[in-house]
Scaffold this active site. Structure first.
Site, PDB file in Angstrom:
ATOM      1  CB  SER A 140      -3.879 -65.269  21.110  1.00 26.02           C
ATOM      2  OG  SER A 140      -5.013 -64.488  21.382  1.00 26.02           O
ATOM      3  CG  ASP A 265      -8.337 -63.788  14.701  1.00 32.09           C
ATOM      4  OD1 ASP A 265      -9.198 -63.872  15.612  1.00 32.09           O
ATOM      5  OD2 ASP A 265      -7.151 -64.115  14.869  1.00 32.09           O
ATOM      6  CG  HIS A 294      -7.929 -66.434  17.710  1.00 29.61           C
ATOM      7  ND1 HIS A 294      -7.365 -65.182  17.573  1.00 29.61           N
ATOM      8  CD2 HIS A 294      -7.548 -66.890  18.940  1.00 29.61           C
ATOM      9  CE1 HIS A 294      -6.684 -64.892  18.663  1.00 29.61           C
ATOM     10  NE2 HIS A 294      -6.774 -65.911  19.502  1.00 29.61           N
TER      11      HIS A 294
END
Length: 326
Positions: A140, A265, A294
């Site tokens: 991320s 996601d 995610h």
């Protein structure tokens, strides 16, 4: 050319076809203990510090793990990835961004998506241990830092390859998606956690950070507009989002990197799937599994995730005779 049209990821069950169940399972339900790390406080060039957790194997290969927003070196996805790479004979270095990992830093500065100077100091710390091959994995926000590092920095030849997982390559698009529907829950949690840190910073630097303004924060936009941007030298929230979005640095990358972004996601908008860039790039690979949530990618037959196993397969391309399928 490096677009992986057919991902080999197979979701483990019907329940994990739901993007939120998959994401929440990985973040809150799945448990994976951290390795027995050694922690070292790395003094930075600007007088601040960050903490690095590491395990040394008798090997010339190392992997550096970069955590996500409001994460730290011991988040479940990091622990799982660290354990997997230790099993493969790598040394592992999991670093904590400023304010993360259980100890507040010294300076007003926090962390942000473009903090490549800190990542570079982690890389140099790792290289000084004498490794011949170093690989990077980012989750991320950590994936954003990783991509920007590769695009903005002169890369040491010992950095062989990298993998960026669930990465918002266009920050403004991601910020807008997080305002929609159930995604607001994730955004609210991020905002609550960052407000706690800002309150602490206001105690450290009462003449520099406005406590009253912190209490008025009601959205993540305000966090970035009134704190993230000005504290780190950006003119505005929009300026910050533009300048730290990897979409604009991918073209400058000359180190092989694989981006794994699932199509479901909940943190990613359409511009977070840089297909055109990957199609024209020699170095930027893009894999877009249909499912994965995610930072999740659970597997039916393993406590590890698809993401770390895929990262290892990608790295093998640059360690051993090529086995990677593109």
């Amino acid at each position: 050319m490096p677009i992986i049209e057919q991902s080999e990821y197979n979701f483990p069950s019907i329940i994990h076809r739901n993007r939120h169940i998959s994401t929440i399972y990985a973040a809150l339900i799945k448990k994976f203990d951290a390795p027995h790390y050694t922690r070292e406080k790395l003094e930075l060039n600007d007088g601040d510090f960050i903490n690095i957790d590491f395990v040394l194997n008798n090997s010339k290969k190392a992997v550096i793990l970069c955590h996500g927003l409001e994460g730290d070196s011991r988040r479940t996805y990091n622990n799982s990835c660290a354990a997997y790479f230790l099993e493969q004979g790598f040394s592992v270095f999991a670093w904590n961004n400023r304010t993360c990992g259980g100890e507040m830093n010294r300076l007003p500065r926090l962390y942000h998506h473009g903090a490549v100077d800190d990542l570079n100091e982690v890389v140099q710390f790792t290289l000084q241990k004498g490794f011949e091959e170093v690989y990077l994995i980012g989750y991320s926000m950590g994936g954003v830092q990783l991509l920007n590092y590769l695009g903005w920095t002169k890369i040491d030849t010992r950095i062989k390859a990298a993998v960026s997982i669930s990465v918002p390559t266009h920050i403004a698009t991601s910020a807008e998606v997080l305002k929609q529907g159930f995604n607001k829950v994730y955004l609210k949690n991020f905002t609550i956690d960052i407000k706690k840190k800002l309150r602490y910073k206001a105690i450290q630097f009462p003449d520099f950070i406005n406590r009253d303004q912190i209490e008025k924060i009601s959205s993540f936009d305000e966090v970035d507009q009134y704190f993230t941007a000005p504290l780190h030298g950006f003119a505005s929230r929009e300026d910050y989002y533009h300048r730290v979005s990897p979409e604009f640095s991918l073209k400058d990358i000359t180190t092989p990197v694989l981006i794994i972004n699932s199509l479901d996601d909940p943190f990613l908008g359409e511009r977070c799937y840089p297909r055109a860039i990957a199609k024209d790039s020699e170095y930027v690979y893009l894999e877009t599994p249909k499912y994965g949530g995610h930072c999740a990618f659970p597997l039916r037959d393993s406590t590890y995730s698809y993401a770390e196993k895929r990262a290892y397969e990608f790295f093998k391309t640059y360690q051993f005779p090529s086995t990677f399928k593109a």
